[in-house]
Scaffold this active site. Sequence first.
Site, PDB file in Angstrom:
ATOM      1  N   ASP A 298       0.583   2.300   3.972  1.00 34.84           N
ATOM      2  CA  ASP A 298      -0.264   3.548   3.627  1.00 34.84           C
ATOM      3  C   ASP A 298       0.502   4.854   3.316  1.00 34.84           C
ATOM      4  O   ASP A 298       0.002   5.855   3.713  1.00 34.84           O
ATOM      5  CB  ASP A 298      -1.709   3.747   4.363  1.00 34.84           C
ATOM      6  CG  ASP A 298      -2.683   4.579   3.783  1.00 34.84           C
ATOM      7  OD1 ASP A 298      -2.198   4.929   2.623  1.00 34.84           O
ATOM      8  OD2 ASP A 298      -3.559   4.687   4.270  1.00 34.84           O
TER       9      ASP A 298
ATOM     10  N   ASN B  90      -6.636   8.750   6.801  1.00 33.39           N
ATOM     11  CA  ASN B  90      -7.869   8.033   6.686  1.00 33.39           C
ATOM     12  C   ASN B  90      -7.635   6.414   6.712  1.00 33.39           C
ATOM     13  O   ASN B  90      -6.774   6.222   5.692  1.00 33.39           O
ATOM     14  CB  ASN B  90      -8.665   8.510   5.448  1.00 33.39           C
ATOM     15  CG  ASN B  90      -9.981   9.077   5.961  1.00 33.39           C
ATOM     16  OD1 ASN B  90     -10.671   8.825   6.777  1.00 33.39           O
ATOM     17  ND2 ASN B  90     -10.439   9.760   4.818  1.00 33.39           N
TER      18      ASN B  90
ATOM     19  N   HIS C 209       0.759  -1.146   0.092  1.00 40.89           N
ATOM     20  CA  HIS C 209      -0.033  -0.278   0.063  1.00 40.89           C
ATOM     21  C   HIS C 209       0.832   1.107   0.177  1.00 40.89           C
ATOM     22  O   HIS C 209       1.247   1.804   1.035  1.00 40.89           O
ATOM     23  CB  HIS C 209      -1.058   0.112   1.295  1.00 40.89           C
ATOM     24  CG  HIS C 209      -2.134   0.936   1.341  1.00 40.89           C
ATOM     25  ND1 HIS C 209      -3.241   0.449   1.944  1.00 40.89           N
ATOM     26  CD2 HIS C 209      -2.229   2.265   0.649  1.00 40.89           C
ATOM     27  CE1 HIS C 209      -4.222   1.579   1.850  1.00 40.89           C
ATOM     28  NE2 HIS C 209      -3.268   2.640   1.226  1.00 40.89           N
TER      29      HIS C 209
HETATM   30  O1  DOR Z   1      -5.054   8.951   4.915  1.00 38.68           O
HETATM   31  C1  DOR Z   1      -5.245   8.429   3.587  1.00 38.68           C
HETATM   32  N1  DOR Z   1      -4.630   9.097   2.539  1.00 38.68           N
HETATM   33  N2  DOR Z   1      -5.874   7.642   3.565  1.00 38.68           N
HETATM   34  C2  DOR Z   1      -6.095   7.136   2.150  1.00 38.68           C
HETATM   35  O2  DOR Z   1      -7.089   6.303   2.082  1.00 38.68           O
HETATM   36  C3  DOR Z   1      -5.706   7.742   0.834  1.00 38.68           C
HETATM   37  C4  DOR Z   1      -4.411   8.570   1.449  1.00 38.68           C
HETATM   38  C5  DOR Z   1      -3.959   9.415   0.130  1.00 38.68           C
HETATM   39  O3  DOR Z   1      -4.023   8.962  -0.838  1.00 38.68           O
HETATM   40  O4  DOR Z   1      -3.627  10.359   0.539  1.00 38.68           O
END
Ligand code: DOR
Length: 433
Positions: free
Chosen positions: A304, A277, A60
Amino acid sequence: MSELFLAGGTVLDATGSRRAHVRVVDGLVAETGEGIEAGSGARILDASGSIVCPGLVDLHTHLRQPGNEEAETVESGSRAGALGGYTALVAMPNTDPPIDSAAVVRQVLELGRFSLCEVAVAGTITVGRGGERLAPLGEMADLGVRIFTDDGAGVQDGRLMRRALEYALPLGVVLAQHCEDAALAAGSVMNEGEWSSRLGLPGQPAEAEELMVMRDIALARMTGGRLHFLHLSTTASVAMVRAAKAQGLAVTAEATPHHLALTESSLSGYDPNFKVNPPLRTERDRAAVRRGLADGVIDAIATDHAPHTQEAKEMPLDQAPPGMVGLETALAVAHTELCCGEGPVMAVADLMAALTWRPAAIAGLRARHGGPVEAGRVANLCVFDTTARWRVDPELMATRSRNTPFGGRELIGRIRHTIRAGEAVVIDGQAQR
Ligand code: DOR
């Protein structure tokens, strides 16, 4: 002939751990063992006191290219990955344009061809991540795409998600869901609860995630489809995945270092670097995610890694985009949080399972990544010093962005060397090109 010799380390892979040198010749592991010697002209890298394990695999990573090269590029993100011990990254498709066609898949694969990590690409589930029409999954799968996701958003329409699962099944690919009910989550800045009330900030209830986990488990049962849950963050989400696995459903799940390490109280200073998120949750949720990882309900730790420019992250909390960078700190944060201190929750071997061979399997990368470290395998490796202490300095990071929530934190454990397909791309913590 090019030869690397990793001297004096402890090799750790899915088969166990042993004291062994590792000889790498022309990109492949040639020999391992305590009695072997370096060939003449070999480059010798010291691995004493360290773990030599398969390179990490991130399921991710937001590499932001095409479209937001100010925040990150394939090149800068891969450099950050290599410094963090990664030898493969799965690039998320919420780029601009999104990775929703063979043409964009080709473009990103091409950008990653000479980078410091192998760059695998995830495609979107729906055209433009619009949630209305299925993207050409087959066309992208033909180019080797194994993971599809609208990450950044969940697929809201249950009927479309059902179709996607059915369509994906014969392709042998995985659908990865960002579980978030858009209506319930609308306008939120952080987790809904005591802290959001205290800080006067709009909250996102745990149920925004849990409703979609629940729906998708039902759809996985209905279709027999292969589903992966991205960045799980709540107690009930972990419990539902535990039950789904007990029933034999084909589901897997990941958790992020930040949900393992931090809670909603971090937002008390209104610092956008803690906005993410799904949002940071309660102490109880954090404990449940840690437990889920320790007992294998959560298969993988995924970063992430979500770089954002300083300009974007300097906006007020309600306007700043969610996300945190993570590639350069993931292993050390997870190691510090889970394997060190008073009551470690897991052994280093289990941590590595969650960072290397299990994510490699989910991403369909086991042919080259995730070990085992044995003769004939492609030499994608990292050397990890479990005792080194260091302090996170955002200014020293290789990512183009600075939005880490761990700036100033002392961590235990550091990557010394990273070997990508036999090339020492990081030596003594320094990128080599
Ligand atoms: O915090 C987040 N940022 N959650 C996500 O699902 C997308 C990501 C982003 O692309 O910045």
